[in-house]
Design a protein around this motif. Structure first.
Motif, PDB file in Angstrom:
ATOM      1  N   ARG A   1      27.297  12.223   0.850  1.00 31.43           N
ATOM      2  CA  ARG A   1      26.138  13.024   1.297  1.00 31.43           C
ATOM      3  C   ARG A   1      26.606  13.938   2.421  1.00 31.43           C
ATOM      4  NH1 ARG A   1      21.646   9.474   3.369  1.00 31.43           N
ATOM      5  NH2 ARG A   1      22.804   9.576   5.328  1.00 31.43           N
ATOM      6  N   LEU A   2      26.176  15.195   2.328  1.00 32.92           N
ATOM      7  CA  LEU A   2      26.530  16.169   3.358  1.00 32.92           C
ATOM      8  C   LEU A   2      25.311  16.520   4.187  1.00 32.92           C
ATOM      9  CD1 LEU A   2      28.690  18.736   1.318  1.00 32.92           C
ATOM     10  CD2 LEU A   2      29.444  16.694   2.568  1.00 32.92           C
TER      11      LEU A   2
ATOM     12  N   VAL B   1      23.941  19.488   5.530  1.00 31.35           N
ATOM     13  CA  VAL B   1      24.229  20.866   5.112  1.00 31.35           C
ATOM     14  C   VAL B   1      24.249  21.791   6.331  1.00 31.35           C
ATOM     15  CG1 VAL B   1      23.389  22.808   3.722  1.00 31.35           C
ATOM     16  CG2 VAL B   1      23.135  20.453   2.868  1.00 31.35           C
TER      17      VAL B   1
ATOM     18  N   GLY C   1      29.251  21.630   4.637  1.00 30.88           N
ATOM     19  CA  GLY C   1      28.567  20.694   5.513  1.00 30.88           C
ATOM     20  C   GLY C   1      29.479  19.595   6.001  1.00 30.88           C
ATOM     21  N   VAL C   2      28.858  18.636   6.702  1.00 32.60           N
ATOM     22  CA  VAL C   2      29.589  17.532   7.312  1.00 32.60           C
ATOM     23  C   VAL C   2      29.250  16.252   6.557  1.00 32.60           C
ATOM     24  CG1 VAL C   2      29.995  16.257   9.443  1.00 32.60           C
ATOM     25  CG2 VAL C   2      29.403  18.698   9.545  1.00 32.60           C
ATOM     26  N   VAL C   3      30.274  15.511   6.141  1.00 33.26           N
ATOM     27  CA  VAL C   3      30.046  14.243   5.439  1.00 33.26           C
ATOM     28  C   VAL C   3      29.297  13.301   6.373  1.00 33.26           C
ATOM     29  CG1 VAL C   3      31.147  12.242   4.375  1.00 33.26           C
ATOM     30  CG2 VAL C   3      32.113  14.533   4.026  1.00 33.26           C
ATOM     31  N   ASP C   4      28.122  12.804   5.933  1.00 32.06           N
ATOM     32  CA  ASP C   4      27.412  11.842   6.789  1.00 32.06           C
ATOM     33  C   ASP C   4      27.107  10.519   6.101  1.00 32.06           C
ATOM     34  OD1 ASP C   4      25.106  12.285   5.349  1.00 32.06           O
ATOM     35  OD2 ASP C   4      23.881  12.786   7.094  1.00 32.06           O
TER      36      ASP C   4
ATOM     37  N   GLU D   1      34.540  17.874   7.589  1.00 33.54           N
ATOM     38  CA  GLU D   1      33.879  19.168   7.346  1.00 33.54           C
ATOM     39  C   GLU D   1      34.419  19.753   6.040  1.00 33.54           C
ATOM     40  OE1 GLU D   1      33.198  20.196  12.077  1.00 33.54           O
ATOM     41  OE2 GLU D   1      34.424  21.548  10.857  1.00 33.54           O
TER      42      GLU D   1
ATOM     43  N   THR E   1      27.977  22.123  -6.015  1.00 33.75           N
ATOM     44  CA  THR E   1      27.089  21.011  -6.324  1.00 33.75           C
ATOM     45  C   THR E   1      26.476  21.275  -7.698  1.00 33.75           C
ATOM     46  OG1 THR E   1      24.931  21.855  -5.661  1.00 33.75           O
ATOM     47  CG2 THR E   1      26.398  21.172  -3.894  1.00 33.75           C
TER      48      THR E   1
ATOM     49  N   GLN F   1      20.056  18.004   3.562  1.00 35.45           N
ATOM     50  CA  GLN F   1      21.048  17.058   3.064  1.00 35.45           C
ATOM     51  C   GLN F   1      21.203  17.223   1.553  1.00 35.45           C
ATOM     52  OE1 GLN F   1      20.103  13.074   4.306  1.00 35.45           O
ATOM     53  NE2 GLN F   1      20.943  13.509   6.336  1.00 35.45           N
TER      54      GLN F   1
ATOM     55  N   LEU G   1      35.643  18.804  -3.496  1.00 35.57           N
ATOM     56  CA  LEU G   1      35.337  19.322  -2.158  1.00 35.57           C
ATOM     57  C   LEU G   1      36.650  19.668  -1.452  1.00 35.57           C
ATOM     58  CD1 LEU G   1      32.511  16.866  -1.036  1.00 35.57           C
ATOM     59  CD2 LEU G   1      32.257  19.269  -1.718  1.00 35.57           C
TER      60      LEU G   1
END
Ligand code: NAP
Length: 303
Positions: A33-34, A36, A72-75, A89, A94, A102, A110
């Motif tokens: 999950r990113l 965004v 985005g940043v992987v969360d 990052e 997608t 998100q 990626l």
């Protein structure tokens, strides 16, 4: 936890788009999950939203969150993902859903975001890069051959033109009058699209080995005449492809394409399409500006 997303529950104009608060999506096996940072608008977003690809239907089966390109940043990390960690990052493509705070995406494909690449540019690249590389591979030109890129000033065209030039291919690029200097700055020979295209191109070159129609507008017959044969023309958007025996290329990419183009951007040997940024709440305006052509460049949503 909840977060905001753009969605539509029925087909129509920009008025069907709404910003909703929803449960955070959870990554499945092989996914991340990113959070965004940027997600671009592609013509596919508004073409799908109008229902053009679902004739006779008034609504999708489930609400749709648009957006095919993201940075985005992987969360959160799904089962089996070993290549990415929370905090990384990244940018990539997608299967939809990027115009949100998100999005869940497959980890494969990626690419790490170089520090030199702004979030907005990073979030604008996946579709145009995938498309440009795919068609260039299909056309299989050798150094010294001549490629006509119809729509060289657009998102796909800017990428295809520069990648072809980097491979030693000569590029003639069509664009409107206001974008002739932009096409020339890429290193291509610009030609104005519209009436008398065949004459204008023949004045610029004595041969065309292949055509990438990245505009989907104007006369395909002209492009076939310039290439000398329909099998030397590939379109990504022209509705009359079948009538002219021209291949319509849709979906898929070439392994390593995004990583290569991002590397070239970071090295400064190519430039990205210009970006114009809109907040999430103005997604309808962004999709309309893309549809009408009122604003040029890659339009990017920042949540
Ligand atoms: N099949 C696929 O996989 C795929 C993937 C991506 C995109 N697409 C489609 O490909 C098309 C281009 O995408 P994009 O993101 O590059 O769009 P874009 O950034 O909006 O670029 C559109 C290009 O078309 C040119 N153009 C506009 N009106 C024209 C006309 N009347 N005659 C000739 N050229 C004209 C524009 O030039 P000026 O602005 O200089 O006039 C510009 O170079 C869209 O229809 C999109 O849906 C297909």
């Amino acid at each position: 936890m909840t977060s905001r997303a753009v969605q539509y529950a029925r087909y129509g104009g920009p008025e069907v788009l709404e910003v909703v608060e929803r449960e955070d999506p959870q990554p499945g096996p092989g996914q991340v999950r990113l959070a965004v940072r940027a997600a671009s608008v592609n013509p596919a977003d508004w073409k799908l939203r109008t229902g053009a690809f679902a004739p006779g239907e008034t609504a999708p089966r489930q609400p749709v969150v648009p957006g095919f390109d993201v940075a985005g940043v992987v969360d959160a990390v799904g089962e089996g993902v070993t290549t990415l960690q929370v905090g990384d990052e990244v940018l990539g493509g997608t299967s939809g859903g990027a115009q949100a705070e998100q999005v869940v995406v497959d980890a494969d494909g990626l690419v790490a975001r170089p520090a030199a690449l702004s979030w907005e540019v990073a979030g604008s690249l996946a579709t145009v890069v995938a498309t440009a590389y795919r068609v260039l591979e299909r056309l299989g030109l050798a150094p010294g051959q001549v490629l006509l890129v119809h729509g060289a000033s657009g998102g796909v065209g800017v990428v295809a033109t520069q990648v072809a030039l980097a491979r030693g291919i000569t590029v003639i690029g069509t664009a409107s009058g206001r974008h002739q200097d932009d096409v020339r700055a890429l290193g291509a020979t610009p030609v104005v699209h519209g009436d008398d295209l065949v004459d204008h191109v023949r004045a610029a070159t004595d041969r065309v080995d292949a055509v990438l129609d990245a505009a989907g507008k104007g006369s395909l017959a002209d492009l076939v005449a310039l290439a000398g044969s329909p099998d030397r023309v590939v379109t990504i958007a022209h509705p009359d492809a079948d009538d002219h025996g021209v291949e319509f290329s849709s979906g898929g990419t070439v392994d390593g394409a995004l990583a290569e183009f991002v590397g070239m951007l970071a090295a400064g040997t190519v430039r990205a399409p210009e970006v114009v940024v809109y907040p999430l709440e103005q997604v309808g305006r962004a999709q309309e500006d893309n549809r009408t052509g009122a604003v040029s460049g890659k339009l990017v949503i920042v949540p």
